[in-house]
Write a protein that holds these residues in place. Structure first.
Motif, mmCIF file in Angstrom:
data_model
loop_
_atom_site.group_PDB
_atom_site.id
_atom_site.type_symbol
_atom_site.label_atom_id
_atom_site.label_comp_id
_atom_site.label_asym_id
_atom_site.label_seq_id
_atom_site.Cartn_x
_atom_site.Cartn_y
_atom_site.Cartn_z
ATOM 1 N N CYS A 278 7.655 4.359 -36.385
ATOM 2 C CA CYS A 278 7.433 5.644 -37.063
ATOM 3 C C CYS A 278 6.581 6.620 -36.256
ATOM 4 O O CYS A 278 6.744 7.837 -36.413
ATOM 5 C CB CYS A 278 6.824 5.406 -38.440
ATOM 6 N N ARG B 90 14.630 17.595 -42.476
ATOM 7 C CA ARG B 90 13.356 16.932 -42.718
ATOM 8 C C ARG B 90 12.746 17.288 -44.081
ATOM 9 O O ARG B 90 11.734 16.702 -44.452
ATOM 10 C CB ARG B 90 12.367 17.263 -41.601
ATOM 11 N N SER C 76 16.231 6.505 -38.569
ATOM 12 C CA SER C 76 15.784 7.737 -37.911
ATOM 13 C C SER C 76 16.831 8.137 -36.885
ATOM 14 O O SER C 76 17.246 7.312 -36.066
ATOM 15 C CB SER C 76 14.439 7.515 -37.226
ATOM 16 N N ASP D 157 3.065 15.924 -35.322
ATOM 17 C CA ASP D 157 4.504 16.210 -35.239
ATOM 18 C C ASP D 157 4.681 17.262 -34.153
ATOM 19 O O ASP D 157 4.298 18.413 -34.333
ATOM 20 C CB ASP D 157 4.998 16.728 -36.597
ATOM 21 N N ARG E 3 9.293 12.089 -46.969
ATOM 22 C CA ARG E 3 8.810 13.078 -45.994
ATOM 23 C C ARG E 3 7.396 13.553 -46.329
ATOM 24 O O ARG E 3 6.603 13.835 -45.429
ATOM 25 C CB ARG E 3 9.769 14.269 -45.926
ATOM 26 N N THR F 227 8.472 10.296 -35.727
ATOM 27 C CA THR F 227 7.940 11.466 -36.449
ATOM 28 C C THR F 227 7.077 12.356 -35.564
ATOM 29 O O THR F 227 6.680 13.431 -36.001
ATOM 30 C CB THR F 227 7.117 11.043 -37.677
ATOM 31 N N ALA G 259 2.030 13.444 -39.841
ATOM 32 C CA ALA G 259 3.039 14.102 -38.995
ATOM 33 C C ALA G 259 3.163 15.554 -39.435
ATOM 34 O O ALA G 259 4.069 15.937 -40.164
ATOM 35 C CB ALA G 259 4.381 13.381 -39.091
ATOM 36 N N GLN H 255 14.561 11.334 -40.723
ATOM 37 C CA GLN H 255 14.640 10.046 -41.411
ATOM 38 C C GLN H 255 15.610 10.177 -42.598
ATOM 39 O O GLN H 255 15.400 11.022 -43.476
ATOM 40 C CB GLN H 255 13.259 9.616 -41.933
ATOM 41 N N SER I 154 12.116 21.050 -34.889
ATOM 42 C CA SER I 154 12.220 20.274 -36.122
ATOM 43 C C SER I 154 13.603 20.466 -36.751
ATOM 44 O O SER I 154 14.546 20.866 -36.055
ATOM 45 C CB SER I 154 11.094 20.613 -37.090
ATOM 46 N N ILE J 176 5.132 10.969 -45.033
ATOM 47 C CA ILE J 176 5.064 11.088 -43.573
ATOM 48 C C ILE J 176 4.121 12.220 -43.184
ATOM 49 O O ILE J 176 3.342 12.115 -42.233
ATOM 50 C CB ILE J 176 6.480 11.314 -42.994
ATOM 51 N N ARG J 177 4.163 13.310 -43.939
ATOM 52 C CA ARG J 177 3.316 14.459 -43.624
ATOM 53 C C ARG J 177 1.865 14.233 -44.066
ATOM 54 O O ARG J 177 0.932 14.331 -43.256
ATOM 55 C CB ARG J 177 3.862 15.699 -44.334
ATOM 56 N N HIS K 94 10.205 2.520 -43.579
ATOM 57 C CA HIS K 94 9.788 3.477 -42.546
ATOM 58 C C HIS K 94 8.637 2.923 -41.709
ATOM 59 O O HIS K 94 8.559 3.179 -40.505
ATOM 60 C CB HIS K 94 9.370 4.792 -43.210
#
Lengths: 96, 332
Positions: free
Chosen positions: B100, B172, B206, B163, B148, B104, B157, B112, B168, B151-152, B93
């Motif tokens: 990314c 996700r 993605s 984000d 995920r 995101t 994101a 993703q 959304s 990512i958060r 990622h």
């Protein structure tokens, strides 16, 4: 029973107190307008039209325009430098 | 093993759960408490030091470490042996061409997906057949969720912050599945991408649109392939100077379509070439668009799914390349 959990994050959202919104001027008079066109759709045409209108109505001191080389990444470092050194206010578009 | 993350003490699990939610550290679902003992076990099993850097997001001044990934993998509910797949997925990622920040942060809510190939699919029971894109399979659910959560929580994101997705997507929460490599003699995705059959890999892609090419009536490979082409061209794939020609689209060929290709002797490469030649033909109108894929192998064909529906699902890309990384064997 007490339980100890670890912080899963990379730190405070937005970098804590170290990153603040840019100051908002009361007037556009005398300001240099930065434009960042992301290359999608007719975004550049729209930003040009906004700049023409503001030049006519708000006594701008000038315009610095950046057109991104790719829709998917940040402007080139040279363009960033030109923007941050030359512009005092900015408008950018995002999305298509 | 010394960990860098700040510890928080709670009276019980319920208190931890509420505080994690309030701090924005969950996806809204309950999480497994990331205790130091569990995190250390994950890292030991993967043979990683906590401060091992897996990648970064330069535009966000974020560096992602193995410890970050382990904490979020524990929270996602992963079994320890899945952690090397999470590490590989995070590395993929964060590959520069995975782009990314864009994928995101985008208004489009790009998703993703993690595609797993190789021996770990069977060792862990990663679903590749009936219902493989849905709930009910622990490795699918937790490996995708772990990515995920990274990512958060680590890459920031967060909806309304970095984000910026307008809607959304429920995909996700988690999107992970395996290729059904045993379904035929088709060359597995990871082997097509230069890895050995005995290696296990993740491919992170993605995508912006998840589109079914449903065709219940065609009875020949050409007709089914033409349906896939028509669906791809209904969405189109634009160009991007920075990404160049290495765009990818993922075609998840379902069992009912797959059997026609097998019966007529089409290899995966045959299908890729057929599709590729036709997605570049001149357009005939606004609902028939050019697809900018640089070469046939850029169409990632994956066999998966169960019997019944005659369809192939297409993952139409966001602004990124699909990236494949090896799952390093666990230190059992």
């Amino acid at each position: 029973m007490a339980i100890i959990g670890l912080d899963p994050s990379s730190g405070p959202i937005g970098g804590g107190d170290t990153k603040l919104l840019a100051p908002r001027p009361n007037s556009l008079s005398g300001q240099v307008l930065g434009l960042v066109a992301n290359g999608l759709g007719r975004g550049e045409d729209m930003l040009d039209a906004i700049a023409r209108n503001l030049m006519a109505t708000d006594d701008l001191a000038g315009v610095v325009k950046v057109v991104k080389g790719s829709v998917s990444i940040a402007p080139h470092p040279d363009d960033w430098a030109r923007l941050t050194e030359g512009a005092t206010v900015a408008i950018t578009g995002f999305g298509g | 093993m010394t960990l860098a993350a700040e510890p928080h003490t709670y009276a019980d699990y319920d208190e931890l759960l509420e505080d994690y939610y309030e701090r924005g550290w969950t996806d809204g679902l309950p999480v497994v408490p990331p205790t130091a003992e569990k995190v250390q076990r994950f890292l030991t099993l993967a043979g990683l030091e906590p401060d091992e850097i897996l990648g970064s997001v330069p535009t966000r001044a974020v560096v992602v470490t193995a410890e970050h990934a382990a904490i979020n993998a524990v929270m996602a509910g992963c079994r320890p042996e899945y952690f090397p797949a999470v590490v590989a997925a995070v590395r993929a990622h964060l590959d520069e061409m995975g782009n990314c920040h864009s994928t995101t942060g985008t208004l489009s809510g790009a998703v993703q997906t993690v595609i797993i190939n190789g021996p770990v699919r069977n060792e862990w029971g990663v679903a590749s057949g009936q219902g493989c894109l849905g709930p009910g399979f622990r490795p699918n659910a937790t490996i995708g969720r772990a990515l995920r959560l990274v990512i958060r929580n680590v890459c920031r994101a967060i909806p309304g912050f970095l984000d910026r997705a307008s809607f959304s997507s429920p995909m996700r929460y988690s999107f992970c599945f395996a290729e059904n490599e045993e379904a035929s003699d088709w060359v597995p995705l990871h082997v097509q991408r230069g890895f050995a059959a005995e290696q296990s890999t993740v491919t992170v892609a993605s995508f912006m649109n998840f589109v079914p090419a449903t065709d219940m009536t065609s009875r020949t490979c050409v007709d089914i392939a033409n349906s896939i082409v028509k669906t791809m061209r209904s969405k189109g794939i634009g160009g991007d100077k920075w990404l160049g020609q290495d765009h990818n689209v993922v075609a998840i060929v379902g069992k009912e379509h797959h059997r026609y290709f097998i019966e007529e002797g089409w290899s995966k490469a045959d299908l890729q070439h057929y599709l590729w030649e036709r997605i570049h033909e001149p357009t005939s109108g606004p609902d028939d668009r050019f697809c900018n894929i640089g070469y046939p192998e850029g169409i990632l064909v994956v066999a998966a799914g169960g019997a019944g529906m005659a369809e192939t699902w297409l993952l139409m890309p966001h602004l990124a390349h699909a990236i494949t990384r090896v799952i390093e064997p666990a230190q059992l």
